[in-house]
Structures are given as structure tokens and as C-alpha cells.
Design a protein around this motif. Structure first.
Motif, PDB file in Angstrom:
ATOM      1  N   ILE A 115       0.632  -1.144  -0.107  1.00  0.00           N
ATOM      2  CA  ILE A 115       0.138  -0.252  -0.340  1.00  0.00           C
ATOM      3  C   ILE A 115       0.980   1.446  -0.050  1.00  0.00           C
ATOM      4  N   ALA A 150       2.282   2.088  -3.238  1.00  0.00           N
ATOM      5  CA  ALA A 150       1.189   2.942  -4.116  1.00  0.00           C
ATOM      6  C   ALA A 150       1.071   4.292  -3.875  1.00  0.00           C
ATOM      7  N   ILE A 151       1.233   4.989  -2.437  1.00  0.00           N
ATOM      8  CA  ILE A 151       0.548   6.395  -2.243  1.00  0.00           C
ATOM      9  C   ILE A 151       1.509   6.768  -2.856  1.00  0.00           C
ATOM     10  N   VAL A 183      -3.771   9.726  -1.034  1.00  0.00           N
ATOM     11  CA  VAL A 183      -4.150   8.397  -1.207  1.00  0.00           C
ATOM     12  C   VAL A 183      -5.165   7.356  -2.313  1.00  0.00           C
ATOM     13  N   VAL A 240      -4.225   5.017  -4.654  1.00  0.00           N
ATOM     14  CA  VAL A 240      -3.830   3.465  -4.107  1.00  0.00           C
ATOM     15  C   VAL A 240      -5.826   3.253  -4.915  1.00  0.00           C
ATOM     16  N   ILE A 256      -4.564  -3.300  -5.025  1.00  0.00           N
ATOM     17  CA  ILE A 256      -3.542  -2.155  -3.724  1.00  0.00           C
ATOM     18  C   ILE A 256      -5.373  -2.208  -2.376  1.00  0.00           C
ATOM     19  N   PHE A 257      -6.308  -1.359  -3.493  1.00  0.00           N
ATOM     20  CA  PHE A 257      -7.231  -1.027  -2.798  1.00  0.00           C
ATOM     21  C   PHE A 257      -8.044  -1.794  -1.934  1.00  0.00           C
ATOM     22  N   LEU A 309      -5.938  -2.945   1.173  1.00  0.00           N
ATOM     23  CA  LEU A 309      -6.170  -1.443   2.006  1.00  0.00           C
ATOM     24  C   LEU A 309      -7.566  -1.947   2.911  1.00  0.00           C
TER      25      LEU A 309
END
Length: 196
Positions: free
Chosen positions: A27, A30-31, A47, A50, A56-57, A60
Motif C-alpha cells: 500500500i 502505491a501512495i 491516497v 491507491v 491495492i485498494f 487496504l
């Protein structure tokens, strides 16, 4: 079937923690970061990058829900701050099968509301919740995307407490640790990712 030894239990717990740590690493990668936004000298952590990556979401969401399910006693309401908190709060509430409640800027909610004012660098702002949003004694998880200076999160805690409810935890995706925002917050704070 053999009984689990204490070592087995330790290994299972370790595997679970390392799995979460791996997901959090993915995560964090990916930010996106944007220097000098919205003003010069600020490094903006986005954010939304993401959310553009469904895998990836999903990670999270899984990490947030897993953490929220571990809170004891269990959470009875999930509240989230306008506006990015609204991306995550409803997902967690749905998985926990508890109500979701928005915390919004003044004048955005219909009906009877309760208000708390808080200070900004230049002036004041206010948050509101609807009068029937939470009940006395409810354990409320407050969710947002980012903890910076702590003013808005602290105000949200005050608002929840004004209903006679208890803040189970303040839960954020990212924390700017060097700003020490958590020092302003009386409740427990948990952040998935920390930036110095």
C-alpha cells in the motif's frame, strides 16, 4: 488431531502480523507523493493513487477491516471525517455490520445536528453530526485518511464525546509523525503508515 502448542500459536500470530506488514508495504509503495502541493514546501501524500489500483485498494480494505475487527470491546458505530474518510468508513462499517455516521463541515447535514468548533492556523471551522447519529455509551471508531496536526481529529473526538459516546479508536491510513498530531488527541490513535 494434535493440540496446538504455545509455539504453534506464536507462529500463527507471527504469520498474520507479517502478512499485514507485507500488505501495508504494498500500500505504501502505491501512495503517490507530490512536492510543493498545495503550497511550496509541502509534500502531499495522495491516497487516491491507491484507489486507482483495485488490487491495492483491496489490500487496504482488508488491512483496515482486519484491524477494526480486533478492537475489543467491539466497535458499535463507525464515523468518518469529511471527505476522504468517507472512502474508508463505510467499507469498514459494512464489514463490521454496524452503522456508518458522517462527520461533516457545518451546514452540510439536514435535520437537528450537534456542532463542535475547532481552531485552524488562520481562524476556526466546525464539524457536525446528526442528533440521532450515535447513542450514549456507543463505542465509536473514527476513520480518516490522514493525521497531520491533529486538530480535526481532536474535534471529532470531542463531538463523539458530546453525545456521551466513547471513542474506541482514531484510525487513519497515513500519519505525518513529525507533526505530532496524536499529542492533541485523548483517544488511542492507530495509523497504518507513518511518514517522518
Amino acid at each position: 488431531m494434535r493440540e496446538r502448542s504455545p509455539r504453534d500459536c506464536y507462529l500463527i500470530g507471527t504469520d498474520k502480523m507479517s502478512g499485514s506488514a507485507n500488505k501495508i508495504d504494498e500500500i505504501k509503495k502505491a501512495i503517490s507523493s507530490y512536492p510543493d502541493f498545495p503550497i511550496k514546501g509541502i509534500l502531499f501524500r495522495d491516497v487516491f493513487s491507491v484507489l486507482r489500483q483495485p488490487k491495492i485498494f483491496g489490500l487496504l480494505r482488508d488491512v483496515m477491516v482486519e484491524h477494526a475487527k480486533q478492537l475489543q470491546p467491539p466497535v458499535q458505530v463507525v464515523a468518518a471525517l469529511e471527505s476522504r474518510g468517507f472512502l474508508f468508513g463505510p467499507l469498514i462499517a459494512l464489514e463490521l455490520n454496524v452503522p456508518f455516521v458522517p462527520i461533516r463541515k457545518k451546514g452540510k447535514l439536514p435535520g437537528m445536528t450537534r456542532t463542535v468548533q475547532y481552531s485552524l492556523e488562520y481562524g476556526q471551522d466546525a464539524f457536525e453530526m446528526q442528533e440521532d447519529a450515535v447513542k450514549q455509551g456507543d463505542r465509536v471508531l473514527i476513520v480518516d485518511d490522514l493525521l497531520a496536526t491533529g486538530g480535526s481529529m481532536s474535534a471529532s473526538c470531542s463531538l463523539v464525546n458530546a453525545f456521551g459516546a466513547e471513542v474506541a479508536e482514531c484510525f487513519v491510513v497515513m500519519e505525518l509523525s513529525d507533526l505530532n498530531g496524536r499529542a492533541k488527541i485523548a483517544a488511542n490513535v492507530h495509523s497504518l503508515i507513518q511518514y517522518d
